[in-house]
Design an enzyme around this catalytic site. Structure first.
Site, PDB file in Angstrom:
ATOM      1  N   ASP A   1     -21.656   6.383  37.350  1.00  0.00           N
ATOM      2  CA  ASP A   1     -22.219   7.631  37.318  1.00  0.00           C
ATOM      3  C   ASP A   1     -20.795   8.736  37.048  1.00  0.00           C
ATOM      4  OD1 ASP A   1     -23.829   9.591  37.476  1.00  0.00           O
ATOM      5  OD2 ASP A   1     -24.197   9.851  39.490  1.00  0.00           O
TER       6      ASP A   1
ATOM      7  N   GLY B   1     -23.702  21.183  48.580  1.00  0.00           N
ATOM      8  CA  GLY B   1     -24.508  21.009  47.233  1.00  0.00           C
ATOM      9  C   GLY B   1     -25.205  19.574  47.153  1.00  0.00           C
ATOM     10  N   SER B   2     -26.271  19.462  46.320  1.00  0.00           N
ATOM     11  CA  SER B   2     -27.054  18.623  46.489  1.00  0.00           C
ATOM     12  C   SER B   2     -27.235  17.968  45.151  1.00  0.00           C
ATOM     13  CB  SER B   2     -28.466  18.756  47.315  1.00  0.00           C
ATOM     14  OG  SER B   2     -28.950  19.788  46.349  1.00  0.00           O
ATOM     15  N   GLY B   3     -27.321  16.701  45.187  1.00  0.00           N
ATOM     16  CA  GLY B   3     -27.343  15.786  43.844  1.00  0.00           C
ATOM     17  C   GLY B   3     -28.518  14.869  43.910  1.00  0.00           C
ATOM     18  N   GLY B   4     -28.378  13.883  43.108  1.00  0.00           N
ATOM     19  CA  GLY B   4     -29.599  12.831  42.910  1.00  0.00           C
ATOM     20  C   GLY B   4     -29.656  12.078  44.106  1.00  0.00           C
ATOM     21  N   PHE B   5     -28.771  11.797  44.876  1.00  0.00           N
ATOM     22  CA  PHE B   5     -28.650  10.783  45.882  1.00  0.00           C
ATOM     23  C   PHE B   5     -28.844  11.437  47.198  1.00  0.00           C
ATOM     24  CE2 PHE B   5     -25.974   8.800  42.587  1.00  0.00           C
ATOM     25  CZ  PHE B   5     -27.033   7.876  42.257  1.00  0.00           C
ATOM     26  N   GLY B   6     -28.649  12.976  47.296  1.00  0.00           N
ATOM     27  CA  GLY B   6     -28.619  13.251  48.675  1.00  0.00           C
ATOM     28  C   GLY B   6     -28.070  14.720  48.713  1.00  0.00           C
TER      29      GLY B   6
ATOM     30  N   LYS C   1     -21.824  12.999  52.823  1.00  0.00           N
ATOM     31  CA  LYS C   1     -22.982  12.689  51.791  1.00  0.00           C
ATOM     32  C   LYS C   1     -24.174  12.102  52.535  1.00  0.00           C
ATOM     33  CE  LYS C   1     -23.860  11.967  47.044  1.00  0.00           C
ATOM     34  NZ  LYS C   1     -23.167  11.926  45.707  1.00  0.00           N
TER      35      LYS C   1
END
Ligand SMILES: Nc1ncnc2c1ncn2[C@@H]1O[C@H](COP(=O)(O)OP(=O)(O)OP(=O)(O)O)[C@@H](O)[C@H]1O
Ligand SMILES: *[C@@H]1O[C@H](CO)[C@@H](O)[C@H](O)[C@H]1NC(C)=O
Ligand SMILES: *[C@@H]1O[C@H](CO)[C@@H](O)[C@H](O)[C@H]1NC(C)=O
Ligand SMILES: *[C@@H]1O[C@H](CO)[C@@H](O)[C@H](O)[C@H]1NC(C)=O
Ligand SMILES: *[C@@H]1O[C@H](CO)[C@@H](O)[C@H](O)[C@H]1NC(C)=O
Ligand SMILES: *[C@@H]1O[C@H](CO)[C@@H](O)[C@H](O)[C@H]1NC(C)=O
Ligand SMILES: *[C@@H]1O[C@H](CO)[C@@H](O)[C@H](O)[C@H]1NC(C)=O
Ligand SMILES: [Mg+2]
Length: 666
Positions: free
Chosen positions: A470, A352-357, A374
């Site tokens: 977060d 998966g990918s989120g806001g940080f990487g 991550k």
């Protein structure tokens, strides 16, 4: 008396004439400046070692060399040709040992021109038109290395006497008779120097051609022998020399030494003074130089390749290590190991990918442990040290409701965080998008309690206060027993650290952000509580913190407002997740909804602490009997606070906080 005088004059003139006819020259090698008497034509050159090189390794070319002065062969045009003789040493070197082209001819010709003579089988003497024409006035001795049937050649290794034509009047296979009368074959293309003698007797018209290996006595029996009066062939003054040509096979034709004499024997050659063939020393040296240079070049090329390979590998697996990190060395992992664990961060292994990487799944090569890596891009290194210190120390503590951090790795502009892989993924997947597996209420309450105890641990139970920053459903991961585990602590601070006081750079996730966090830009334990409250509502309602009500107008509904409205209407249970059919305790779900609203009040002062939240959840302390007005009365609840949250301020971009939220935040 007059007759007497005339006879004396006649004799004198005869004497004068015959002395002028007497001529010889010798070349024991063609060293300068002797070559000034030699005229070179075509591709012929003289090598530094003194070899007359008639042809080099170019194909279909001719080369000639003549003694520059014409030789007087007849006392007057109508007289017979004088005796003459010549000897020379030659050698032929072909690129292919068994095949060569096309040979050498000793030639006596009326002019330099040999008009329109062509290469290959014509040896630079004639061309297809004038071959055989009696007006050529050419006498030649050919050393022929190619069999040309059009000239009635018997083989490809013969000597022949040619008059005006390449069809020899007499020819023989190359070889000689030795002292005991035995014939010995010679190969013209053997790359060995050989000596040739040509003798013409002006009285008997005998023409003899003899060949022998170098340093061999001149055989007494000639190889090719014939009788032919050359008086009708040769003119009074003729040029003598050599002609040669190449065909399609690359061949070099050399003359090492040459002497010629008319009206007398050709001086014998001083064989010891002839240039060496093959040009031993310099050439061998050259070969060694060439081999050496090639090996060296190869070596250097390999070295360069190796160095580049190593450098590339180095760069590929380069890491950064600073002084302050030495104390965390235990927690550092090698990028190389992570690279191999995740199969080189292949798209296939992306979870998966989120806001940080991006997050990749991997298996540690040695321990076979499943990990989640991550990759956080880390251009601003602010707070990095504190962040690393914090995560490492928390990782060391290992709370059962935190995602275990196995270690980290740092590269030029990148931070890699390595966690235990959570087999059941993140909580958000079970709540939204009509999940295949909906969680029942007991699972949900267990997860909530787990997250609450993790947050409490961070806020109060740890030696220093740690703010998660977060809290949200995608950062709650489920382990194999569906325990809720909180991940990604502290990352928000790392990536959105406010530096200047007037630009409040807020990081966190829209929908979970407390209004006071937006206003001041500071994360506190109370802002974590706010986000946790939203998470409680999310879990109980199965709805996102912000739902787009109307896809056309883009109108948003904040979960907090939505639930609150149910409460005002006296039906707070109407807000619960419709996927929860039975199997839940009404009191518990009501408590969770109210607690969610309590936590997500806009005034941070009124929010409970995580310790209190934990007590309420565990049922140690009963939730005070609240009514909607209690929250409202305690001033401006809720989802729509003064700044930052409302749709209007978002679209007009009025406040500075919102601006910074849009540009710097997420
Ligand atoms: N330890 C883990 N084990 C299994 N899956 C994980 C793990 N960590 C993250 N994931 C998966 O990767 C996804 C992306 O995580 P990531 O933390 O990058 O984004 P996010 O949680 O949506 O947002 P944020 O960047 O704010 O944390 C998650 O939704 C989750 O499904
Ligand atoms: C040579 O012979 C030709 C005829 O064969 C004759 O015409 C000519 O005068 C002669 N020349 C000399 C110099 O004797
Ligand atoms: C021989 O050459 C001469 C002059 O080039 C020419 O006039 C004559 O025709 C040629 N003879 C033959 C048979 O080709
Ligand atoms: C070549 O030889 C053949 C037969 O041996 C003969 O008929 C022919 O005339 C010869 N050609 C030449 C140009 O001498
Ligand atoms: C002559 O050549 C034959 C065969 O090549 C050889 O046997 C003989 O010894 C040679 N004789 C001399 C004197 O070299
Ligand atoms: C010489 O060469 C010819 C033809 O290639 C061959 O028939 C003969 O046997 C050879 N003789 C010797 C002694 O090699
Ligand atoms: C070559 O010519 C010279 C005079 O120019 C003479 O002295 C000498 O004997 C000649 N050599 C031979 C081998 O005839
Ligand atoms: Mg996350």
């Amino acid at each position: 008396m007059l007759v007497k005088l005339l006879t004396i004059v006649f004799f004198f003139s005869l004497l004068l004439k015959s002395s002028s006819q007497f001529l010889n020259f010798t070349y024991n090698g063609f060293h300068r400046p002797l070559t000034a008497d030699i005229t070179l034509q075509g591709i012929t050159t003289v090598t530094p070692s003194g070899l007359l090189k008639l042809t080099d390794t170019t194909i279909q070319k001719t080369g000639r060399a003549f003694y520059t002065q014409p030789i007087r062969f007849k006392d007057s045009p109508n007289e017979t040709v004088s005796s003459f003789s010549t000897t020379f040493v030659f050698a032929i070197r072909s690129q292919i040992p068994i095949l060569s082209g096309h040979g050498i001819a000793f030639v006596v010709t009326p002019n330099f021109g040999l008009p329109f003579a062509t290469a290959s089988q014509y040896l630079g003497l004639f061309n297809i038109r004038n071959n055989g024409n009696d007006t050529n006035n050419v006498f030649a001795v050919e050393l022929d290395t190619i069999r040309n049937t059009e000239f009635n050649d018997t083989d490809d290794n013969h000597l022949g006497i040619d008059i005006n034509s390449l069809t020899s009047i007499k020819s023989a296979l190359a070889g000689y008779w030795n002292e005991s009368g035995q014939f010995t074959n010679l190969s013209l293309i053997s790359r060995k120097p050989m000596q040739v003698w040509v003798d013409y007797d002006g009285h008997t018209h005998q023409i003899d051609v003899t060949i022998a290996p170098l340093n061999h006595e001149k055989p007494t029996k000639p190889l090719v022998s014939t009788v032919r009066d050359l008086s009708r062939v040769l003119l009074q003054d003729m040029l003598v020399g050599f002609s040669s040509s190449t065909g399609s096979v690359l061949s070099e034709h050399f003359v090492l030494g040459w002497s010629f004499g008319v009206n007398g024997k050709a001086p014998s050659l001083d064989l010891r003074r002839l240039p060496k063939f093959p040009e031993s020393e310099p050439r061998r040296f050259g070969i060694w130089l060439f081999i050496g240079a090639s090996i060296l070049l190869l070596f250097i090329a390999m070295l360069i390749f190796l160095v580049r390979f190593i450098l590339r590998r180095r760069r590929k697996f380069a890491e950064e290590l600073e002084d302050w990190e030495t104390e965390f060395r235990k927690n550092r992992l090698k990028f190389k190991d992570l690279y191999y664990a995740t199969n080189g961060f292949k798209e296939k292994d992306l979870i998966g990918s989120g806001g940080f990487g991006r997050v990749y799944k991997g298996v540690m090569p040695k321990t076979k442990k499943e990990i989640a890596v991550k990759r956080v891009s880390n251009e601003s290194r602010q707070g990095l040290k504190e962040f690393v210190a914090e995560i490492v120390s928390i990782g060391r503590m290992s709370h059962r409701n935190l995602v275990p951090l196995l270690g980290y790795c740092r590269r030029r502009e990148e931070l890699l965080l390595v966690y235990d892989h959570m087999p059941n993924g993140s909580l958000d997947k079970y709540l939204h998008n009509s999940p295949e597996v909906a969680l029942d209420w007991n699972q949900r309450i267990k997860i909530i309690k787990g997250v609450a105890s993790a947050l409490f641990f961070l806020h109060e139970d740890w030696e220093q206060v740690v703010i998660h920053r977060d809290v949200k459903s995608s950062n709650v991961l489920l382990d194999s027993e569906h325990n809720g585990r909180l991940g990604d602590f502290g990352l928000a601070r790392l990536c959105g650290h406010g530096t200047e006081p007037d630009t409040t750079n807020v990081a966190g996730t829209w929908g979970y952000l407390a209004p006071d966090h937006l206003r001041t830009g500071r994360a506190t334990t109370a802002t974590d509580v706010f986000a946790f409250g939203v998470l409680l509502l999310e879990v109980a309602c199965g709805r996102r913190p912000i739902e787009v009500q109307d896809s056309v107008s883009g109108e948003r509904v904040f979960l907090v407002d939505w639930v609150f409205q149910f409460w005002i209407d006296g039906n707070i249970l109407g807000a619960k997740d419709p996927n929860l059919w039975y199997d839940y305790e009404v009191g518990e779900i009501e408590m969770v909804l109210k607690l969610g609203l309590l936590c997500s009040q806009s005034d941070p002062e009124n929010r409970p602490t995580m310790r209190q939240v934990l007590h309420y959840l565990r049922g140690d302390v009963m939730l005070p009997n609240l009514s909607p007005s209690d929250l409202r009365g305690s001033d401006r609840l809720l989802g729509i606070p003064e700044v930052g949250f409302s749709e209007s301020s978002l679209s007009t971009g009025g406040s500075s906080v919102t601006n910074s939220l849009l540009s710097g935040g997420r």
